[in-house]
Write an enzyme that holds these catalytic residues in place. Structure first.
Site, short mmCIF file in Angstrom:
data_model
loop_
_atom_site.label_atom_id
_atom_site.label_comp_id
_atom_site.label_asym_id
_atom_site.label_seq_id
_atom_site.Cartn_x
_atom_site.Cartn_y
_atom_site.Cartn_z
N CYS A 296 0.81 -1.22 0.00
CA CYS A 296 0.00 0.00 0.00
C CYS A 296 0.85 1.28 0.00
CB CYS A 296 -0.94 0.00 1.21
SG CYS A 296 -0.15 -0.53 2.74
N HIS B 27 -3.21 6.31 4.59
CA HIS B 27 -1.78 6.45 4.87
C HIS B 27 -1.28 7.80 4.33
CE1 HIS B 27 -1.70 2.34 6.01
NE2 HIS B 27 -0.98 1.81 5.04
#
Ligand code: NAP
Length: 339
Positions: free
Chosen positions: A129, A244
């Protein structure tokens, strides 16, 4: 009539459920959609009732495409079943780290390196990710200005660890607010009102680095086809539920002022500029959560490197960082006639 595909999603955790949701949301041409996990039960996913089946080697006999989102490692779904699925003629898109660095496995972010898909041998890997959102920014900068060096620090949400970690953060916050403390179960330290620079196990190959940092280094080099790219990463877990963020410093080969960089990045599909600091506008995990785009802002000249830029990025780690990217790979396979 356009062909429709028999698709299976392996894993019914955060990523697997999001894959089902995104396949339906983007009208992927499905003739059937099965959900497989470790045990049989019913689950409501994307507002529909699914009979989740136990995964067995026979599960893939009638499946054209399998998106794997099971736990990584020895006993995980990918190591146990991916090769068996390929032997049945199923094309596998794997979300975990088990096969990403194998030479015959394309590691793909469609906006960046979709050409790599044509070399697939039945298995395509979805990158980590944190890597996905970073290469979405590095690739257009590199193509225009050349890339010398990268330094990145991440601020990673607990959804990156899975459902149990999200529950752990919520339970620790509730306990704290009622004057109690809860000992950590998922993480090595309390995550509520805390951060720690530790994601994954310690690396033997890169002394002092943790696994997530090594993934960012090696996967970025593979995706950008720059095997010697100097890159250093520090990966930090923060008490954010989803989304994130990354602080990114790049040294380019040619001069690039922030305006030029903004113009280049604004033309990159899947990237959105959010960069008006005077109005308190910059990428936030809460704003990125639920969105498909990688948000980039705080684009400024770096005062240390001659041709340096500093940037701040945010993305939904479950969507672009995992499920969405996997579905985009499947869509691109269709577009290239590879499925
Ligand atoms: N979350 C992220 O931001 C993110 C981003 C990129 C990549 N990933 C990777 O994506 C994968 C899934 O992540 P997640 O967050 O969805 O994890 P999760 O919420 O913990 O879910 C894991 C799922 O895998 C299933 N599973 C585990 N072992 C299996 C096996 N041997 N056979 C079949 N199914 C199995 C589990 O089945 P049961 O439900 O039956 O227990 C569960 O549904 C992991 O490899 C993770 O590293 C996650």
């Amino acid at each position: 009539m356009a062909k429709k595909y028999r698709v299976a999603v392996v894993g019914a955790g955060l990523v697997g459920k999001k894959m089902v949701e995104i396949l339906l949301e983007r009208n992927f041409p499905l003739s059937s959609l099965r959900v497989l996990a470790t045990r049989k039960r019913e689950e409501i996913i994307a507002g529909q009732k699914f009979l989740v089946e136990e995964t067995t080697p026979e599960s893939f006999r009638e499946i054209d495409l399998a998106l794997f989102a099971g736990t990584e490692g020895e006993k995980g779904a990918s190591r146990t079943f991916a090769r068996k699925a390929i032997a049945e003629g199923t094309i596998v898109i794997d979300n975990g780290s088990d096969f990403r660095l194998e030479p015959d496995v394309p590691l793909v972010v469609p906006e960046v390196n979709k050409a790599a898909l044509k070399y697939h041998q039945g298995l395509i890997a979805n990158p980590n990710c944190s890597t996905i959102q970073m290469v979405m920014i590095l690739a257009p900068l590199s193509a225009t200005f050349g890339l010398n060096r990268v330094i990145v620090s991440t601020y990673q949400a607990v959804s990156g660890t899975g459902r149990e970690a999200m529950d752990e953060l919520e339970n620790q916050i509730r306990a704290y607010c009622s004057g109690q403390t809860l000992s950590p179960q998922v993480y090595p330290h309390p995550i509520a009102f805390n951060i720690f620079p530790h994601i994954g196990g310690l690396s033997q190959e890169f002394p002092g680095y943790f696994a997530e940092e090594v993934k960012m280094i090696k996967e970025t080099r593979k995706i950008l086809n720059k095997p010697d790219l100097p890159i250093s990463a520090t990966c930090v877990r923060v008490p954010v539920f989803n989304g994130h963020c990354e602080s990114l410093t790049v040294e380019l080969k040619k001069p690039a002022n922030p305006e030029e960089a903004r113009a280049i990045l604004s033309r990159m599909p899947g990237v959105k500029i959010v960069d008006d600091p005077e109005r308190n506008e910059y990428p936030l995990p809460t704003a990125a959560s639920g969105k498909d785009e990688v948000l980039v802002g705080r684009i400024r000249a770096n005062p240390i490197f001659q041709f340096g830029l500093d940037l701040w990025i945010a993305a939904d780690n479950i969507r672009k960082g995992a499920a969405l990217n996997a579905v985009q790979i499947a869509e691109e396979m269709l577009a290239q006639g590879l499925l």
